[in-house]
Design an enzyme around this catalytic site. Structure first.
Site, PDB file in Angstrom:
ATOM      1  N   LYS A 174       0.864  -1.322   0.042  1.00 18.78           N
ATOM      2  CA  LYS A 174      -0.008   0.032  -0.001  1.00 18.78           C
ATOM      3  C   LYS A 174       0.819   1.319   0.157  1.00 18.78           C
ATOM      4  O   LYS A 174       0.701   2.258  -0.778  1.00 18.78           O
ATOM      5  CB  LYS A 174      -1.047   0.022   1.107  1.00 18.78           C
ATOM      6  CG  LYS A 174      -1.881   1.345   1.157  1.00 18.78           C
ATOM      7  CD  LYS A 174      -3.034   0.965   2.387  1.00 18.78           C
ATOM      8  CE  LYS A 174      -2.413   1.471   3.583  1.00 18.78           C
ATOM      9  NZ  LYS A 174      -3.524   1.626   4.542  1.00 18.78           N
ATOM     10  N   ASP A 234      -6.747   0.752   0.312  1.00 19.82           N
ATOM     11  CA  ASP A 234      -6.751   1.027   1.660  1.00 19.82           C
ATOM     12  C   ASP A 234      -8.271   0.540   2.084  1.00 19.82           C
ATOM     13  O   ASP A 234      -8.831  -0.051   1.317  1.00 19.82           O
ATOM     14  CB  ASP A 234      -6.559   2.808   1.726  1.00 19.82           C
ATOM     15  CG  ASP A 234      -7.648   3.412   1.333  1.00 19.82           C
ATOM     16  OD1 ASP A 234      -8.547   2.876   0.333  1.00 19.82           O
ATOM     17  OD2 ASP A 234      -8.236   4.442   1.784  1.00 19.82           O
TER      18      ASP A 234
END
Ligand code: SF4
Length: 225
Positions: free
Chosen positions: A129, A147
Protein backbone atom coordinates in the site's frame (compact mmCIF):
# COMPACT_ATOMS: atom_id res chain seq x y z
CA UNK A 1 -17.48 -18.38 -25.08
CA UNK A 2 -19.44 -15.69 -26.97
CA UNK A 3 -21.49 -14.99 -23.82
CA UNK A 4 -18.29 -14.58 -21.80
CA UNK A 5 -16.97 -12.07 -24.33
CA UNK A 6 -20.21 -10.07 -24.23
CA UNK A 7 -20.17 -10.02 -20.42
CA UNK A 8 -16.54 -8.90 -20.38
CA UNK A 9 -17.33 -6.11 -22.85
CA UNK A 10 -20.33 -5.00 -20.76
CA UNK A 11 -18.24 -4.97 -17.60
CA UNK A 12 -15.53 -2.96 -19.33
CA UNK A 13 -18.15 -0.37 -20.30
CA UNK A 14 -19.53 -0.25 -16.76
CA UNK A 15 -16.05 0.23 -15.28
CA UNK A 16 -15.36 3.05 -17.75
CA UNK A 17 -18.75 4.68 -17.04
CA UNK A 18 -18.09 4.58 -13.29
CA UNK A 19 -14.69 6.17 -13.87
CA UNK A 20 -16.26 9.02 -15.85
CA UNK A 21 -18.87 9.64 -13.15
CA UNK A 22 -16.20 9.66 -10.46
CA UNK A 23 -14.18 12.14 -12.53
CA UNK A 24 -17.22 14.42 -12.72
CA UNK A 25 -18.05 13.98 -9.03
CA UNK A 26 -14.52 14.56 -7.73
CA UNK A 27 -12.85 16.93 -10.23
CA UNK A 28 -10.40 18.09 -7.57
CA UNK A 29 -9.48 14.61 -6.34
CA UNK A 30 -5.93 14.37 -5.13
CA UNK A 31 -3.92 12.68 -2.44
CA UNK A 32 -5.16 14.02 0.90
CA UNK A 33 -1.72 13.89 2.51
CA UNK A 34 0.11 17.22 2.19
CA UNK A 35 3.58 16.15 1.09
CA UNK A 36 6.33 17.97 -0.76
CA UNK A 37 8.81 15.18 -1.49
CA UNK A 38 8.96 11.38 -1.83
CA UNK A 39 10.59 11.22 1.62
CA UNK A 40 7.72 13.16 3.18
CA UNK A 41 5.10 10.94 1.53
CA UNK A 42 6.96 7.80 2.58
CA UNK A 43 6.95 8.96 6.20
CA UNK A 44 3.36 10.18 6.06
CA UNK A 45 2.07 6.90 4.67
CA UNK A 46 3.88 5.02 7.44
CA UNK A 47 2.19 7.33 9.97
CA UNK A 48 -1.21 6.96 8.28
CA UNK A 49 -1.63 3.32 9.34
CA UNK A 50 -4.62 3.21 11.74
CA UNK A 51 -4.72 7.01 11.70
CA UNK A 52 -6.59 9.63 9.67
CA UNK A 53 -4.90 11.63 6.93
CA UNK A 54 -6.13 14.81 8.64
CA UNK A 55 -4.28 13.95 11.83
CA UNK A 56 -1.15 12.95 9.92
CA UNK A 57 -1.20 16.33 8.16
CA UNK A 58 -1.43 18.14 11.49
CA UNK A 59 1.35 16.11 13.10
CA UNK A 60 3.62 16.47 10.07
CA UNK A 61 3.33 20.25 9.93
CA UNK A 62 5.60 20.41 12.97
CA UNK A 63 7.43 17.12 12.32
CA UNK A 64 8.81 18.32 8.99
CA UNK A 65 10.06 21.51 10.62
CA UNK A 66 12.00 19.54 13.22
CA UNK A 67 13.11 16.67 10.96
CA UNK A 68 13.93 17.57 7.38
CA UNK A 69 16.44 15.13 5.94
CA UNK A 70 17.03 11.40 5.83
CA UNK A 71 19.87 11.99 8.32
CA UNK A 72 17.54 13.84 10.71
CA UNK A 73 15.21 10.83 10.87
CA UNK A 74 17.97 8.20 10.83
CA UNK A 75 19.84 9.86 13.70
CA UNK A 76 16.83 11.00 15.74
CA UNK A 77 17.63 10.96 19.46
CA UNK A 78 15.98 8.11 21.38
CA UNK A 79 12.43 9.16 22.19
CA UNK A 80 12.45 12.35 20.12
CA UNK A 81 10.76 10.88 17.04
CA UNK A 82 8.37 8.86 19.18
CA UNK A 83 7.29 12.02 20.98
CA UNK A 84 6.87 13.96 17.74
CA UNK A 85 4.56 11.36 16.17
CA UNK A 86 2.81 10.26 19.36
CA UNK A 87 -0.59 11.58 18.24
CA UNK A 88 -0.62 9.22 15.23
CA UNK A 89 -0.77 6.12 17.45
CA UNK A 90 1.47 3.02 17.39
CA UNK A 91 4.29 5.52 17.76
CA UNK A 92 6.96 3.03 18.84
CA UNK A 93 6.49 0.78 15.80
CA UNK A 94 6.11 3.73 13.44
CA UNK A 95 9.20 5.50 14.80
CA UNK A 96 11.20 2.29 14.41
CA UNK A 97 10.01 1.86 10.82
CA UNK A 98 10.84 5.47 9.93
CA UNK A 99 14.24 5.41 11.63
CA UNK A 100 15.27 2.07 10.11
CA UNK A 101 13.92 2.94 6.67
CA UNK A 102 15.92 6.16 6.67
CA UNK A 103 19.05 4.30 7.76
CA UNK A 104 18.59 1.96 4.80
CA UNK A 105 17.95 4.88 2.43
CA UNK A 106 21.21 6.46 3.58
CA UNK A 107 23.25 3.24 3.47
CA UNK A 108 21.94 1.78 0.23
CA UNK A 109 20.08 4.41 -1.79
CA UNK A 110 22.22 7.53 -1.53
CA UNK A 111 19.56 9.01 0.79
CA UNK A 112 16.98 8.94 -2.03
CA UNK A 113 13.59 7.21 -1.98
CA UNK A 114 13.78 4.48 -4.67
CA UNK A 115 11.25 4.35 -7.51
CA UNK A 116 10.70 0.63 -7.89
CA UNK A 117 8.33 -1.69 -6.05
CA UNK A 118 11.08 -4.19 -5.22
CA UNK A 119 13.33 -1.55 -3.65
CA UNK A 120 10.52 0.13 -1.73
CA UNK A 121 9.39 -3.21 -0.29
CA UNK A 122 12.88 -3.70 1.17
CA UNK A 123 12.37 -0.73 3.51
CA UNK A 124 11.32 -1.73 7.04
CA UNK A 125 7.62 -1.14 7.64
CA UNK A 126 6.84 -0.59 3.96
CA UNK A 127 4.20 -2.82 2.37
CA UNK A 128 2.49 -2.71 -1.01
CA UNK A 129 0.00 0.00 0.00
CA UNK A 130 2.75 2.43 0.97
CA UNK A 131 4.94 1.45 -1.97
CA UNK A 132 2.08 1.92 -4.45
CA UNK A 133 1.19 5.30 -2.95
CA UNK A 134 4.78 6.50 -3.38
CA UNK A 135 5.11 5.07 -6.90
CA UNK A 136 1.84 6.61 -8.08
CA UNK A 137 1.99 9.98 -6.36
CA UNK A 138 5.71 10.75 -6.53
CA UNK A 139 6.97 8.92 -9.59
CA UNK A 140 3.91 8.92 -11.86
CA UNK A 141 3.92 5.14 -12.18
CA UNK A 142 0.59 3.32 -12.52
CA UNK A 143 -0.22 2.07 -9.03
CA UNK A 144 -3.31 0.60 -7.39
CA UNK A 145 -3.50 1.61 -3.73
CA UNK A 146 -5.79 -0.64 -1.70
CA UNK A 147 -6.73 1.04 1.57
CA UNK A 148 -9.76 0.44 3.77
CA UNK A 149 -12.02 2.66 1.58
CA UNK A 150 -10.89 1.05 -1.66
CA UNK A 151 -11.44 -2.40 -0.18
CA UNK A 152 -15.04 -1.60 0.81
CA UNK A 153 -16.08 0.43 -2.24
CA UNK A 154 -14.47 -1.98 -4.73
CA UNK A 155 -16.36 -4.87 -3.14
CA UNK A 156 -19.70 -3.06 -3.20
CA UNK A 157 -19.17 -2.00 -6.80
CA UNK A 158 -18.47 -5.61 -7.73
CA UNK A 159 -14.88 -4.97 -8.80
CA UNK A 160 -13.64 -7.76 -6.54
CA UNK A 161 -14.94 -10.40 -4.18
CA UNK A 162 -11.79 -10.56 -2.11
CA UNK A 163 -10.96 -9.08 1.28
CA UNK A 164 -7.22 -9.65 1.03
CA UNK A 165 -5.56 -6.41 -0.21
CA UNK A 166 -3.07 -8.30 -2.38
CA UNK A 167 -5.85 -10.17 -4.19
CA UNK A 168 -7.94 -6.99 -4.53
CA UNK A 169 -4.95 -5.23 -6.08
CA UNK A 170 -4.63 -7.97 -8.70
CA UNK A 171 -8.37 -7.85 -9.49
CA UNK A 172 -8.29 -4.08 -9.91
CA UNK A 173 -5.17 -4.20 -12.05
CA UNK A 174 -7.00 -6.55 -14.39
CA UNK A 175 -10.18 -4.46 -14.43
CA UNK A 176 -8.91 -0.87 -14.57
CA UNK A 177 -6.88 0.61 -17.41
CA UNK A 178 -3.28 1.09 -16.20
CA UNK A 179 -3.41 4.82 -16.93
CA UNK A 180 -6.37 5.05 -14.52
CA UNK A 181 -4.89 3.02 -11.66
CA UNK A 182 -3.67 5.94 -9.57
CA UNK A 183 -6.74 8.16 -10.03
CA UNK A 184 -9.21 5.30 -9.73
CA UNK A 185 -7.58 4.45 -6.38
CA UNK A 186 -8.01 8.05 -5.23
CA UNK A 187 -11.63 8.11 -6.38
CA UNK A 188 -12.29 5.01 -4.28
CA UNK A 189 -11.05 6.90 -1.21
CA UNK A 190 -13.05 10.05 -2.00
CA UNK A 191 -16.19 8.06 -2.74
CA UNK A 192 -15.74 5.99 0.41
CA UNK A 193 -15.65 9.18 2.44
CA UNK A 194 -18.39 11.11 0.65
CA UNK A 195 -21.07 8.50 -0.17
CA UNK A 196 -20.04 4.89 0.29
CA UNK A 197 -19.52 5.16 4.04
CA UNK A 198 -18.80 1.98 5.97
CA UNK A 199 -21.86 1.97 8.24
CA UNK A 200 -24.34 4.29 6.58
CA UNK A 201 -23.71 4.51 2.84
CA UNK A 202 -25.68 7.31 1.19
CA UNK A 203 -27.00 5.13 -1.62
CA UNK A 204 -30.06 7.35 -2.20
CA UNK A 205 -27.85 10.24 -3.28
CA UNK A 206 -24.98 8.25 -4.80
CA UNK A 207 -24.11 9.19 -8.40
CA UNK A 208 -23.12 5.56 -9.04
CA UNK A 209 -26.44 4.12 -7.90
CA UNK A 210 -27.61 2.84 -11.29
CA UNK A 211 -24.25 1.17 -11.97
CA UNK A 212 -23.77 -0.36 -8.53
CA UNK A 213 -24.64 -4.05 -8.04
CA UNK A 214 -24.55 -3.99 -4.22
CA UNK A 215 -27.60 -6.04 -3.13
CA UNK A 216 -28.30 -3.78 -0.14
CA UNK A 217 -28.37 -0.50 -2.04
CA UNK A 218 -32.17 -0.38 -2.54
CA UNK A 219 -32.83 -1.00 1.13
CA UNK A 220 -30.25 1.62 2.15
CA UNK A 221 -31.75 4.12 -0.27
CA UNK A 222 -35.28 3.34 0.94
CA UNK A 223 -34.26 3.67 4.61
CA UNK A 224 -32.97 7.16 3.91
CA UNK A 225 -36.52 8.45 3.39
S1 SF4 B 1 -24.93 2.88 -4.43
FE1 SF4 B 1 -24.39 2.69 -2.26
S2 SF4 B 1 -23.08 0.88 -2.16
FE2 SF4 B 1 -23.17 1.51 -4.30
S3 SF4 B 1 -21.37 2.82 -4.57
FE3 SF4 B 1 -23.09 4.14 -4.09
S4 SF4 B 1 -23.01 4.42 -1.86
FE4 SF4 B 1 -21.72 2.65 -2.38
Amino acid sequence: MAKKTINAAKEKKRVAAIYRLLQETYPEAACTLNFRSPLQLLIMTILAAQCTDARVNIVCTQLFKDFQSVDDFADAAPGALEKAIHACGFFNQKARAIRESCRMLRAEYNSQVPDTMDDLLRLPGVGRKIANAVLGECFGKPAVVVDTHCKRVANRLGFTRHQDPGKIEIDLQQLWQPEHWTMYSQYMVHHGRAYCLARSPKCADCPLFSLCPWPEKDKRAHDAF
